[in-house]
Structure formats: C-alpha cells, structure tokens
Design a protein around this motif. Sequence first.
Motif, PDB file in Angstrom:
ATOM      1  N   GLY A  81       0.814  -1.213   0.000  1.00  0.00           N
ATOM      2  CA  GLY A  81       0.000   0.000   0.000  1.00  0.00           C
ATOM      3  C   GLY A  81       0.846   1.261   0.000  1.00  0.00           C
ATOM      4  N   TRP A  82       1.918   1.266   0.791  1.00  0.00           N
ATOM      5  CA  TRP A  82       2.786   2.445   0.842  1.00  0.00           C
ATOM      6  C   TRP A  82       3.467   2.683  -0.504  1.00  0.00           C
ATOM      7  N   ALA A  83       3.895   1.598  -1.153  1.00  0.00           N
ATOM      8  CA  ALA A  83       4.543   1.736  -2.460  1.00  0.00           C
ATOM      9  C   ALA A  83       3.595   2.370  -3.468  1.00  0.00           C
ATOM     10  N   TYR A  84       2.333   1.985  -3.388  1.00  0.00           N
ATOM     11  CA  TYR A  84       1.328   2.565  -4.282  1.00  0.00           C
ATOM     12  C   TYR A  84       1.195   4.064  -4.039  1.00  0.00           C
ATOM     13  N   VAL A  85       1.082   4.456  -2.783  1.00  0.00           N
ATOM     14  CA  VAL A  85       0.932   5.878  -2.459  1.00  0.00           C
ATOM     15  C   VAL A  85       2.183   6.655  -2.872  1.00  0.00           C
ATOM     16  N   ALA A  86       3.358   6.054  -2.667  1.00  0.00           N
ATOM     17  CA  ALA A  86       4.615   6.737  -2.993  1.00  0.00           C
ATOM     18  C   ALA A  86       4.740   7.037  -4.479  1.00  0.00           C
ATOM     19  N   GLN A  87       4.037   6.285  -5.305  1.00  0.00           N
ATOM     20  CA  GLN A  87       4.061   6.526  -6.752  1.00  0.00           C
ATOM     21  C   GLN A  87       3.263   7.767  -7.146  1.00  0.00           C
ATOM     22  N   HIS A  88       2.523   8.325  -6.195  1.00  0.00           N
ATOM     23  CA  HIS A  88       1.631   9.455  -6.496  1.00  0.00           C
ATOM     24  C   HIS A  88       2.055  10.703  -5.732  1.00  0.00           C
ATOM     25  N   GLU A  89       3.344  11.014  -5.786  1.00  0.00           N
ATOM     26  CA  GLU A  89       3.861  12.197  -5.110  1.00  0.00           C
ATOM     27  C   GLU A  89       3.106  13.445  -5.567  1.00  0.00           C
ATOM     28  N   GLN A  90       2.811  14.304  -4.623  1.00  0.00           N
ATOM     29  CA  GLN A  90       2.104  15.576  -4.833  1.00  0.00           C
ATOM     30  C   GLN A  90       0.624  15.399  -5.192  1.00  0.00           C
ATOM     31  N   ASP A  91       0.096  14.198  -5.070  1.00  0.00           N
ATOM     32  CA  ASP A  91      -1.314  13.960  -5.381  1.00  0.00           C
ATOM     33  C   ASP A  91      -2.147  14.106  -4.106  1.00  0.00           C
ATOM     34  N   PRO A  92      -2.935  15.158  -3.983  1.00  0.00           N
ATOM     35  CA  PRO A  92      -3.715  15.385  -2.769  1.00  0.00           C
ATOM     36  C   PRO A  92      -4.991  14.552  -2.704  1.00  0.00           C
ATOM     37  N   HIS A  93      -5.213  13.712  -3.694  1.00  0.00           N
ATOM     38  CA  HIS A  93      -6.403  12.862  -3.699  1.00  0.00           C
ATOM     39  C   HIS A  93      -6.086  11.427  -3.325  1.00  0.00           C
ATOM     40  N   LYS A  94      -4.973  11.252  -2.606  1.00  0.00           N
ATOM     41  CA  LYS A  94      -4.585   9.951  -2.064  1.00  0.00           C
ATOM     42  C   LYS A  94      -4.274  10.135  -0.577  1.00  0.00           C
ATOM     43  N   LEU A  95      -4.862   9.297   0.257  1.00  0.00           N
ATOM     44  CA  LEU A  95      -4.552   9.255   1.687  1.00  0.00           C
ATOM     45  C   LEU A  95      -4.406   7.797   2.086  1.00  0.00           C
ATOM     46  N   PHE A  96      -3.708   7.534   3.200  1.00  0.00           N
ATOM     47  CA  PHE A  96      -3.693   6.168   3.729  1.00  0.00           C
ATOM     48  C   PHE A  96      -3.674   6.188   5.244  1.00  0.00           C
ATOM     49  N   VAL A  97      -4.308   5.192   5.829  1.00  0.00           N
ATOM     50  CA  VAL A  97      -4.292   5.056   7.281  1.00  0.00           C
ATOM     51  C   VAL A  97      -3.006   4.339   7.677  1.00  0.00           C
ATOM     52  N   THR A  98      -2.509   4.667   8.849  1.00  0.00           N
ATOM     53  CA  THR A  98      -1.195   4.166   9.235  1.00  0.00           C
ATOM     54  C   THR A  98      -1.106   3.941  10.737  1.00  0.00           C
ATOM     55  N   SER A  99      -0.038   3.287  11.142  1.00  0.00           N
ATOM     56  CA  SER A  99       0.230   2.961  12.552  1.00  0.00           C
ATOM     57  C   SER A  99       1.701   2.563  12.651  1.00  0.00           C
ATOM     58  N   PRO A 100       2.184   2.034  13.775  1.00  0.00           N
ATOM     59  CA  PRO A 100       3.620   1.771  13.922  1.00  0.00           C
ATOM     60  C   PRO A 100       4.312   0.997  12.799  1.00  0.00           C
ATOM     61  N   PRO A 101       3.648   0.106  12.042  1.00  0.00           N
ATOM     62  CA  PRO A 101       4.376  -0.573  10.960  1.00  0.00           C
ATOM     63  C   PRO A 101       5.028   0.351   9.942  1.00  0.00           C
ATOM     64  N   VAL A 102       4.508   1.575   9.767  1.00  0.00           N
ATOM     65  CA  VAL A 102       5.136   2.480   8.808  1.00  0.00           C
ATOM     66  C   VAL A 102       6.551   2.847   9.270  1.00  0.00           C
ATOM     67  N   LEU A 103       6.825   2.673  10.551  1.00  0.00           N
ATOM     68  CA  LEU A 103       8.172   2.846  11.096  1.00  0.00           C
ATOM     69  C   LEU A 103       8.900   1.507  11.206  1.00  0.00           C
ATOM     70  N   LEU A 104       8.182   0.504  11.677  1.00  0.00           N
ATOM     71  CA  LEU A 104       8.810  -0.774  12.001  1.00  0.00           C
ATOM     72  C   LEU A 104       9.242  -1.579  10.781  1.00  0.00           C
ATOM     73  N   VAL A 105       8.425  -1.606   9.751  1.00  0.00           N
ATOM     74  CA  VAL A 105       8.761  -2.415   8.565  1.00  0.00           C
ATOM     75  C   VAL A 105      10.053  -1.912   7.908  1.00  0.00           C
ATOM     76  N   PRO A 106      10.225  -0.602   7.711  1.00  0.00           N
ATOM     77  CA  PRO A 106      11.511  -0.125   7.191  1.00  0.00           C
ATOM     78  C   PRO A 106      12.686  -0.406   8.131  1.00  0.00           C
ATOM     79  N   LEU A 107      12.466  -0.244   9.439  1.00  0.00           N
ATOM     80  CA  LEU A 107      13.542  -0.511  10.396  1.00  0.00           C
ATOM     81  C   LEU A 107      13.990  -1.971  10.354  1.00  0.00           C
ATOM     82  N   ALA A 108      13.041  -2.859  10.049  1.00  0.00           N
ATOM     83  CA  ALA A 108      13.361  -4.278   9.964  1.00  0.00           C
ATOM     84  C   ALA A 108      13.957  -4.659   8.609  1.00  0.00           C
ATOM     85  N   GLY A 109      14.097  -3.685   7.725  1.00  0.00           N
ATOM     86  CA  GLY A 109      14.705  -3.940   6.430  1.00  0.00           C
ATOM     87  C   GLY A 109      13.791  -4.588   5.417  1.00  0.00           C
ATOM     88  N   GLU A 110      12.453  -4.475   5.633  1.00  0.00           N
ATOM     89  CA  GLU A 110      11.504  -5.160   4.749  1.00  0.00           C
ATOM     90  C   GLU A 110      10.994  -4.273   3.616  1.00  0.00           C
TER      91      GLU A 110
END
Length: 328
Positions: A81-110
Amino acid sequence: MAAVAAGSATLLLAACGGGEQTAGANGDWKPTKPIEYIAPAGTGGGWDTLARTSARVLDEGKFVDKPLRVINKPGGGGAIGWAYVAQHEQDPHKLFVTSPPVLLVPLAGETTQTYKDFTPIARLNTEPLAYAVKADSPFKTFGDLAAKLKADPKSVSIAGGSGPGSLDHVGLAGAVQAAGADASRVKYVPFDGGGEALTALLGGHAEAAVAGASEVTALVRSGDLRVLAVSSEEPSPILPDAPTLTSSGVEYVFDIWRGVMAPKGLSAAQIAYYEKAYAEMVEHDSWKKESEKLGWTNAYLNSADFGKFLDEENTELAGILTGVGLKK
C-alpha cells in the motif's frame, strides 16, 4: 534537530506548491474528485476498520467535499500500500491510514520506503494490543504462555497481523522478552491484517495470536476467544475482564497509535484542509461513539506535531528492535 528538519522540509515542499491545485486567493484548497483512501491490509483488521469508520464519519459530518473511497491493498505488512501511495507524489487525492508498521517495517529492512517519504496529516487515536487464545486453550494466563515459551520457544505458533519486525511482532517480542523468554526464538507467524491472524487462530493453525484490542472484541464476546492480557497500563474498556501485562507481573506497555498520511509534496493549503477535516471529525458525536465501541482513545495530533512524534517514535522503536534482535 530531526523534528525541525522534517518541519522545514514540509514547509519547503509547501512553498513549491506541488500537486493538483484548486485554490482561491486566500490559499484555500478543496479536492476536485473522490479521494482514494488506502487501507494497506485486507478487510477486518485495524487499518481497514479505521479507514472505513473515519471515511463514514467524515462523509456523514460533511467534513470533506468529496467522498473517500476505501481501497484495500494488502501485502508486505503494509509495504504494498505504501509503495502505491509513494508513486503518487504531490497527489492530494490519495490518503492512507497508518500505525507503527510504517516505522517498524523499514527498520526491519523489509521495505526501502520510510515515513519520511510521506506527508503526515494527523494522528487520531491509540489502543492496546491483546494477546489471545481460543476459548478452550490450555493457556489460562499470560504467565502460562510465557512459561511454555521459556521452556520451548518453538513449540508455540503465535499469529500476528503484521510482517516480521512490525507492529504485532514487536508488541509480542517486547512482552515475551519482559517475561523472561528469548524473543528472537519465538515462532511468530505473520498475516496481512488482524482478521487473517485471528482466522488462523480459530482454524487451529496457531496456538495464540496478537492483535489490536478492537480486532478481538467481537470474538471474545461470542465466546470463541479469550484474552490472556492487554498491553496498556490500564484495563481496556472493551475488554474489562482481561488483565494488563503489568498486573500479570510483566513490566511492559505498548500502545498502538493510528493516524493518516498522504503522498510526499502536498502544499500547505492541502495539508491544512485535511487537518481541519480530521480535527472536526474527532469531535463529532458519531466518531466518539464508534471510538468508545472500538476501545480507541483519542490522541489527535496535527500534521506538524504528528511529524515530530514520528521522529521520536522512530528512534524509540529502533532501540526496541535492536534489543530483541529484529533490526536489520
């Protein structure tokens, strides 16, 4: 300094404009089409519940000018889901709900994407984790589970609704470590969302599961599951019979915070529009009723404060992952 740098970056991006604009002379902005609202997991879990509940209240209260259309994009503990949103930089018509995994998954190298690749909009609420078993499980207390894990960590499969090194895994590992077991040897089985993890538990594919308190409540009330403990300091209002970890002799507390983010590069006017919508939403009676029913505690932060919180939380979680051997 990190928080200041993050805030400066946001201001720089805002100054550059970016994104599709519909603005008046005073800098106001409104969406011009329906908003894609990404839940980066399958149906039935915490992200899905948050997205659908907030979309409904935002629409009911007329806090947004266009509807939010919830789209589930499961996979990778949120990374798809994050990869999809990242493809739409500057697009104000995209939002996503989030929680600690947005920090933890990158920290774990995933995933290579980090929270810095997105725009924080608002933090909304918190809730505890619940450590659950089937109603007929031989584990009657968290101490029973911890004792088994100390004796033979690989003998118990524990399902969670996030990837290795992510929210449920870290919430489990921290509790297990605090109970005196080797967290790095625990057999954690990841699923795409709490709903799938609890289905695996009910189907006999795991002996225990870790999920948000709101995710297990219905199954506890139906008599299918029992909660051994919750990770908050105080008992959960929606699981009043479940002891806390601390009351069970395990000195560990873990809160699940949840919020909303957007693609990188939104303008100041676009950020302000969504900030205002969510600030009004959390004060709406319908939201308060849903929050009480789901066991969510209000923890609203605006974009700037949410950004500072993410910087601080990222540092803290990096230390936790390192301590339990999960950081890559």
